[in-house]
Design a protein around this motif. Structure first.
Motif, short mmCIF file in Angstrom:
data_model
loop_
_atom_site.label_atom_id
_atom_site.label_comp_id
_atom_site.label_asym_id
_atom_site.label_seq_id
_atom_site.Cartn_x
_atom_site.Cartn_y
_atom_site.Cartn_z
N LEU A 198 -66.90 -78.45 15.85
CA LEU A 198 -68.17 -78.27 15.16
C LEU A 198 -69.01 -79.53 15.01
O LEU A 198 -70.23 -79.45 14.84
N THR A 199 -68.37 -80.70 15.08
CA THR A 199 -69.08 -81.94 14.80
C THR A 199 -68.99 -82.90 15.99
O THR A 199 -67.91 -83.21 16.47
N TYR A 200 -70.17 -83.35 16.44
CA TYR A 200 -70.28 -84.29 17.54
C TYR A 200 -70.88 -85.58 17.00
O TYR A 200 -71.99 -85.57 16.45
N THR A 201 -70.19 -86.69 17.18
CA THR A 201 -70.67 -87.98 16.70
C THR A 201 -70.89 -88.92 17.87
O THR A 201 -69.96 -89.18 18.64
N ASN A 224 -69.10 -74.24 20.44
CA ASN A 224 -69.85 -73.85 21.64
C ASN A 224 -69.33 -74.67 22.81
O ASN A 224 -69.62 -75.86 22.94
N GLN A 225 -68.56 -74.02 23.67
CA GLN A 225 -67.94 -74.70 24.80
C GLN A 225 -68.97 -75.34 25.72
O GLN A 225 -68.70 -76.35 26.37
N GLU A 244 -64.86 -70.36 22.28
CA GLU A 244 -63.48 -70.77 22.53
C GLU A 244 -63.41 -72.28 22.73
O GLU A 244 -64.06 -72.85 23.61
N ILE A 245 -62.60 -72.96 21.90
CA ILE A 245 -62.49 -74.41 21.96
C ILE A 245 -61.70 -74.86 23.18
O ILE A 245 -62.01 -75.88 23.81
#
Length: 505
Positions: free
Chosen positions: A102-105, A166-167, A444-445
């Motif tokens: 869920l989190t992109y850094t 979100n793949q 799907e992760i």
């Protein structure tokens, strides 16, 4: 946290091949290696292309013609992709993805400036991405539908939070949706630019050329040539003639039937590059009689794909919506084998023995594919009229207004299976099961599990005969031996020219 960092390239180990790698520009793409002499830093590279953009506003205008020349050369995103469709950092020095997806850094590289001299900060990224998230006129708006927030904890950090995993999200940042623009900029993007890439726009002579200059203050490794001139030559024969008369250093999209002229000249090296180009025979699924699956299947069974590829001169068979370079690919050749007898039976069952259809095709694709289709369809009792139109007309009539029966176009964008999960796309294909599977695949992760779901959805689309995929394109490029480092694969969707050099003659 999953952490990915930019790896330093070892320049000295590659000096003999003159492929320039750096910590700033990421790993080199697969390139054409030629036998030129020492690079001339003041050289001009002249590249022949087919399709000229209608304007330069990549924020509001779709199409490969813009992405091909602007992405990575003029504009950059936090991440980019290699010719193998692998994701790597660009404006970001590294990034982290949380375990829940869920989190992109992202951490920004230092010293990045826009072409007007302004320093890039995280505020520019936030402004760019918030615009995509909230403005439905911008390219990538749909891809940002699941973005909950874009924040800048400090000047060099950007944090993007999604509402659900979100793949495809990180991959979407490698395209127009992820490009970074200066906050509050008033540049007229229709005809000018203000990017961060290794080149700047010098001039656009509409109907003829677009010229780039090396950006002297580029934050990464300087471009290998001082100038790039894109010559737009929509006629394939004229393109070969321009190459042979010395006007071009590189000719892209060479017509396979014309390659002997270039080979015999001894002036060029010819390469075949892999692509995600899907030569798509689109069916208007909402328009009778193409709303009948029996008619769609009959048309597919009536096409001799192997013979068509032989006539085209380059390509690989493709019987489904996902090409081999994309996740979810599966060989679906058994779904629609060449079977004209069965095609006739299906048309009879559908009450369409004497069917007349119109194929709308952009004129620059030539006549080979239409001629094969006309011949194949005549053998199953279908009369095919061909309407060859200018590309802007195709965009208006087919893509926007969905006013067509059959159409042919190369869909060059990678990972674009979502078009078949979008009932509003010009295919007019509406299958709730496909839409559900695609949504599951995105959420799907695990990338392998996601690919399995995509394969399942792609099989449904092919079994529903939502379109026909005539072949996966191969791009043939002619390169003069003095040119080194010109990309070989996937150049219909982007041509990263930063590492290209031209030897002094």
């Amino acid at each position: 946290m999953f952490r990915r960092t930019r790896r330093l390239a070892v320049i000295s180990a590659l000096a003999a091949t003159a492929v320039i790698l750096s910590a700033c520009t990421g790993s080199a793409p697969e390139v054409v290696q030629t036998s030129g002499g020492d690079p001339d830093p003041d050289a001009t590279l002249t590249v022949g292309l087919v399709l000229e953009p209608t304007n330069l506003d990549i924020r509001h205008t779709s199409g490969a013609a813009l992405e091909q020349i602007l992405v990575d050369n003029i504009y950059e995103g936090l991440v980019t992709r290699t010719q193998e469709n692998e994701i790597e950092p660009r404006l970001a020095s590294d990034y982290e993805v949380s375990e829940d997806g869920l989190t992109y850094t992202f951490t920004l590289n230092e010293g990045v400036t826009f072409h007007d001299g302004a320093a890039l900060t995280s505020a520019d990224v936030v402004s760019s991405y918030e615009a995509v998230r909230t403005d439905d006129t911008l390219q990538g708006f749909a891809e940002f539908a699941g973005v909950a927030s874009v924040e800048a904890p400090d000047e060099s950090t950007v944090v993007i939070t999604l509402t659900e995993p979100n793949q495809n999200f990180l991959f979407s940042l490698t395209g127009p949706a992820g490009l970074v623009f200066k906050s509050g900029d008033d540049t007229d993007l229709q005809s000018a630019e203000n990017g961060t890439g290794p080149f700047t726009l010098q001039n656009w002579s509409k109907g003829s050329t677009i010229t780039f200059d090396r950006y002297a203050d580029y934050w990464g490794e300087p471009a290998g040539v001082a100038e790039v001139v894109f010559e737009y030559i929509p006629d394939f024969t004229a393109g070969v003639n321009a190459a042979l008369d010395g006007s071009l250093d590189v000719l892209t999209a060479v017509d396979p039937n014309l390659t002997p002229q270039l080979e015999d000249s001894g002036e060029f090296v010819l390469t075949k590059g892999r692509t995600t180009d899907k030569a798509t025979l689109a069916f208007n699924n909402a328009k009778a009689p193409l709303d009948d699956v029996r008619v769609r299947e009959a048309l597919r069974l009536g096409i001799d794909h192997e013979a068509l590829i032989e006539a085209v001169g380059a390509g690989e068979p493709l019987y489904g919506p996902i090409p081999e370079l994309d996740p979810g690919y599966e060989d679906l050749s058994e779904v629609a084998p060449y079977d004209p007898a069965r095609a006739k039976e299906l048309l009879a069952e559908a009450g369409q023995e004497d069917l007349d259809l119109t194929l709308t095709i952009p004129s620059f694709y030539g006549t080979t594919v239409p001629q094969v289709l006309v011949s194949d369809f005549s053998k199953i009792g279908v009369t095919l009229e061909v309407d060859s139109v200018e590309f802007p007309t195709w965009l208006e009539d087919v893509y926007t207004n969905k006013d067509y029966e059959l159409s042919f176009v190369l869909h060059v964008e990678p990972r674009d299976f979502g078009n078949f999960a979008n009932p509003n796309y010009y295919f007019n294909y509406d299958n709730p099961e496909v839409q559900s599977l695609y949504a599951e695949a995105l959420a799907e992760i695990d990338p392998d599990a996601s690919a399995d779901l995509l394969a399942e959805a792609a099989r449904l689309v092919s079994e529903d005969h939502a379109a026909d995929w005539l072949y996966t394109g191969q791009t043939i490029t002619a390169v003069r031996p003095i040119v080194t480092g010109f990309p070989q694969d996937s150049i219909n969707s982007r041509i990263n020219l930063a590492g290209v050099t031209v030897a002094a003659e």
